[in-house]
Scaffold this motif. Structure first.
Motif, PDB file in Angstrom:
ATOM      1  N   ASN A   3     -37.668 -26.024 -33.000  1.00  0.00           N
ATOM      2  CA  ASN A   3     -37.017 -25.674 -34.261  1.00  0.00           C
ATOM      3  C   ASN A   3     -35.655 -26.321 -34.467  1.00  0.00           C
ATOM      4  O   ASN A   3     -35.320 -26.742 -35.576  1.00  0.00           O
ATOM      5  CB  ASN A   3     -36.828 -24.145 -34.352  1.00  0.00           C
ATOM      6  CG  ASN A   3     -38.116 -23.390 -34.213  1.00  0.00           C
ATOM      7  OD1 ASN A   3     -39.185 -23.919 -34.492  1.00  0.00           O
ATOM      8  ND2 ASN A   3     -38.036 -22.151 -33.772  1.00  0.00           N
ATOM      9  N   SER A  21     -33.813 -15.251 -36.884  1.00  0.00           N
ATOM     10  CA  SER A  21     -34.549 -16.390 -36.332  1.00  0.00           C
ATOM     11  C   SER A  21     -33.618 -17.341 -35.594  1.00  0.00           C
ATOM     12  O   SER A  21     -33.988 -17.928 -34.574  1.00  0.00           O
ATOM     13  CB  SER A  21     -35.269 -17.159 -37.449  1.00  0.00           C
ATOM     14  OG  SER A  21     -36.282 -16.380 -38.005  1.00  0.00           O
ATOM     15  N   TYR A  60     -39.243 -23.893 -26.838  1.00  0.00           N
ATOM     16  CA  TYR A  60     -39.041 -23.045 -28.013  1.00  0.00           C
ATOM     17  C   TYR A  60     -37.884 -23.554 -28.865  1.00  0.00           C
ATOM     18  O   TYR A  60     -38.002 -23.705 -30.085  1.00  0.00           O
ATOM     19  CB  TYR A  60     -38.776 -21.618 -27.524  1.00  0.00           C
ATOM     20  CG  TYR A  60     -38.847 -20.561 -28.587  1.00  0.00           C
ATOM     21  CD1 TYR A  60     -40.064 -20.202 -29.138  1.00  0.00           C
ATOM     22  CD2 TYR A  60     -37.697 -19.914 -29.021  1.00  0.00           C
ATOM     23  CE1 TYR A  60     -40.139 -19.212 -30.110  1.00  0.00           C
ATOM     24  CE2 TYR A  60     -37.765 -18.937 -29.990  1.00  0.00           C
ATOM     25  CZ  TYR A  60     -38.985 -18.581 -30.533  1.00  0.00           C
ATOM     26  OH  TYR A  60     -39.053 -17.618 -31.496  1.00  0.00           O
ATOM     27  N   GLU A  76     -41.163 -20.872 -40.523  1.00  0.00           N
ATOM     28  CA  GLU A  76     -41.416 -19.555 -39.952  1.00  0.00           C
ATOM     29  C   GLU A  76     -42.592 -18.919 -40.674  1.00  0.00           C
ATOM     30  O   GLU A  76     -42.754 -19.075 -41.889  1.00  0.00           O
ATOM     31  CB  GLU A  76     -40.153 -18.708 -40.078  1.00  0.00           C
ATOM     32  CG  GLU A  76     -40.166 -17.436 -39.248  1.00  0.00           C
ATOM     33  CD  GLU A  76     -40.762 -16.281 -39.998  1.00  0.00           C
ATOM     34  OE1 GLU A  76     -41.320 -15.378 -39.357  1.00  0.00           O
ATOM     35  OE2 GLU A  76     -40.671 -16.268 -41.249  1.00  0.00           O
ATOM     36  N   TYR A  97     -44.152 -22.354 -32.649  1.00  0.00           N
ATOM     37  CA  TYR A  97     -43.183 -21.249 -32.690  1.00  0.00           C
ATOM     38  C   TYR A  97     -43.836 -19.935 -32.262  1.00  0.00           C
ATOM     39  O   TYR A  97     -43.317 -19.206 -31.405  1.00  0.00           O
ATOM     40  CB  TYR A  97     -42.614 -21.145 -34.104  1.00  0.00           C
ATOM     41  CG  TYR A  97     -41.890 -19.860 -34.416  1.00  0.00           C
ATOM     42  CD1 TYR A  97     -40.599 -19.637 -33.950  1.00  0.00           C
ATOM     43  CD2 TYR A  97     -42.488 -18.869 -35.202  1.00  0.00           C
ATOM     44  CE1 TYR A  97     -39.928 -18.459 -34.243  1.00  0.00           C
ATOM     45  CE2 TYR A  97     -41.827 -17.704 -35.505  1.00  0.00           C
ATOM     46  CZ  TYR A  97     -40.546 -17.496 -35.030  1.00  0.00           C
ATOM     47  OH  TYR A  97     -39.893 -16.326 -35.323  1.00  0.00           O
ATOM     48  N   TYR A 126     -33.002 -15.809 -32.374  1.00  0.00           N
ATOM     49  CA  TYR A 126     -34.260 -15.825 -31.631  1.00  0.00           C
ATOM     50  C   TYR A 126     -34.548 -17.204 -31.045  1.00  0.00           C
ATOM     51  O   TYR A 126     -35.020 -17.325 -29.923  1.00  0.00           O
ATOM     52  CB  TYR A 126     -35.354 -15.433 -32.632  1.00  0.00           C
ATOM     53  CG  TYR A 126     -36.588 -14.808 -32.062  1.00  0.00           C
ATOM     54  CD1 TYR A 126     -37.816 -15.418 -32.229  1.00  0.00           C
ATOM     55  CD2 TYR A 126     -36.542 -13.594 -31.397  1.00  0.00           C
ATOM     56  CE1 TYR A 126     -38.973 -14.835 -31.744  1.00  0.00           C
ATOM     57  CE2 TYR A 126     -37.691 -13.013 -30.914  1.00  0.00           C
ATOM     58  CZ  TYR A 126     -38.902 -13.633 -31.079  1.00  0.00           C
ATOM     59  OH  TYR A 126     -40.039 -13.052 -30.590  1.00  0.00           O
ATOM     60  N   SER A 127     -34.272 -18.270 -31.828  1.00  0.00           N
ATOM     61  CA  SER A 127     -34.671 -19.600 -31.387  1.00  0.00           C
ATOM     62  C   SER A 127     -33.558 -20.424 -30.772  1.00  0.00           C
ATOM     63  O   SER A 127     -33.862 -21.422 -30.133  1.00  0.00           O
ATOM     64  CB  SER A 127     -35.290 -20.400 -32.533  1.00  0.00           C
ATOM     65  OG  SER A 127     -34.793 -20.088 -33.772  1.00  0.00           O
TER      66      SER A 127
END
Length: 328
Positions: A76, A274, A72, A179, A103, A277-278
């Motif tokens: 990114n 994000s 994951y 995204e 993603y 999150y990433s």
């Protein structure tokens, strides 16, 4: 279709609108976080592989979570780090769509894996005598494969619906990666079907699994409170609290990002969420499991002890060999 609705060759990523000096500082900081993510999750995988006491269903799912977190973040973060150091931040159409697919696939899969982990804890604490029979190798393999398959199929649906849309320009994505919501804003056609599918996926992947996790932990809490031994309660709370922290971080940030009402600056808010999150979630997961889990800390001590003993034996053999050579 008009002339300006032709096949898109590349997009521009706007990223973070900051000065060059701050972007270079963030690049160094985020690089450290990314290295910690790889090392932390890699250490979890290594411990599970090397220590036979961790060859249990719980750590089987934890190893899958570590692999997903590495994948994951790697989808990114490297591109983001490169763009922070470059003035021209572009990405070709096909890599952009692949980034969107991976993603969403990894995010969906992680949601389902966290549910499987809560089910594993439910069986272990509420039905301990049947735990080995219920969570046998074949069952947990099917659960893991099902999670990955469902996550990939849902991501594929999103990508197919994106590919049917025309993109007229400007081809500037107000994000640091492709995204899905940021990409949809560039479409010059009605995206209502995409929005409906995203909302349905959120209900299916976020709300539904979160409810299952909460139901599982309500039964787990009742079972823990019935345990007579203080040591047994402490051990049960230790493993469950680690998983609950990960669930709270992941589902909380995802629900705020995709289901909460938008603020006056939704795009900037989504970029920050994000990033959490990433990058931060995958980095924090191994820290939570290692710092709050006595079994993981014990496995680390055993592996380090074995490595130290092996090094001592090698040194002793070399010393004995040198002494033998000197006598000869």
């Amino acid at each position: 279709m008009t002339e300006n609705q032709t096949w898109v060759t590349e997009f521009s990523l706007l990223g973070f609108p900051l000065s060059l000096r701050i972007q270079m500082l963030l690049s160094g900081l985020f690089s450290l976080f990314y290295v910690f993510t790889l090392l932390g999750n890699g250490a979890i995988l290594g411990l599970i592989w090397l220590d036979s006491r961790l060859h249990t269903p719980m750590y089987f799912f934890l190893s899958h979570l570590a692999i997903i977190d590495i994948s994951y973040a790697s989808n990114n973060v490297p591109k983001m780090l490169t763009d922070l150091l470059n003035e021209r931040k572009t990405i070709s159409f096909v890599p952009c769509i692949m980034q969107t697919f991976l993603y969403t696939a990894f995010a969906h899969t992680e949601c389902l894996i966290l549910v499987m982990m809560s089910y594993d804890r439910y069986v272990a604490i509420c039905h301990p005598l049947q735990y080995s029979a219920i969570m046998r190798w074949g069952v947990r393999t099917v659960l893991a494969v099902t999670s990955r398959t469902c996550g990939s199929l849902l991501a594929l649906v999103h990508v197919v619906l994106i590919l049917r849309l025309p993109f007229c320009g400007p081809h500037e994505i107000n994000h640091f990666f492709c995204e899905i919501l940021a990409v949809l804003r560039l479409a010059c056609a009605d995206t209502w079907l995409n929005q409906v599918v995203i909302f349905a996926a959120c209900v299916f992947i976020l709300v539904g699994p979160l409810c299952l996790v909460l139901v599982s932990y309500s039964h787990i809490l009742a079972a823990i409170l019935r345990i007579q031994s203080g040591e047994g309660r402490r051990k049960a709370f230790s493993t469950c609290s680690s998983h609950l922290c990960v669930v709270g971080l992941f589902f909380g940030s995802a629900i705020v990002m995709y289901m909460a009402p938008k603020s006056r600056h939704p795009e900037e808010q989504q970029k920050v969420l994000s990033l959490f999150y990433s990058l931060f979630n995958p980095m924090l997961n191994p820290l939570i499991y290692s710092l709050r889990n006595a079994e993981v800390k014990g496995a680390l001590k055993r592996v380090l002890w074995k490595q130290r003993s092996r090094s001592k034996k090698i040194l002793q053999r070399k010393k004995a060999s040198r002494e033998t050579d000197s006598l000869m």
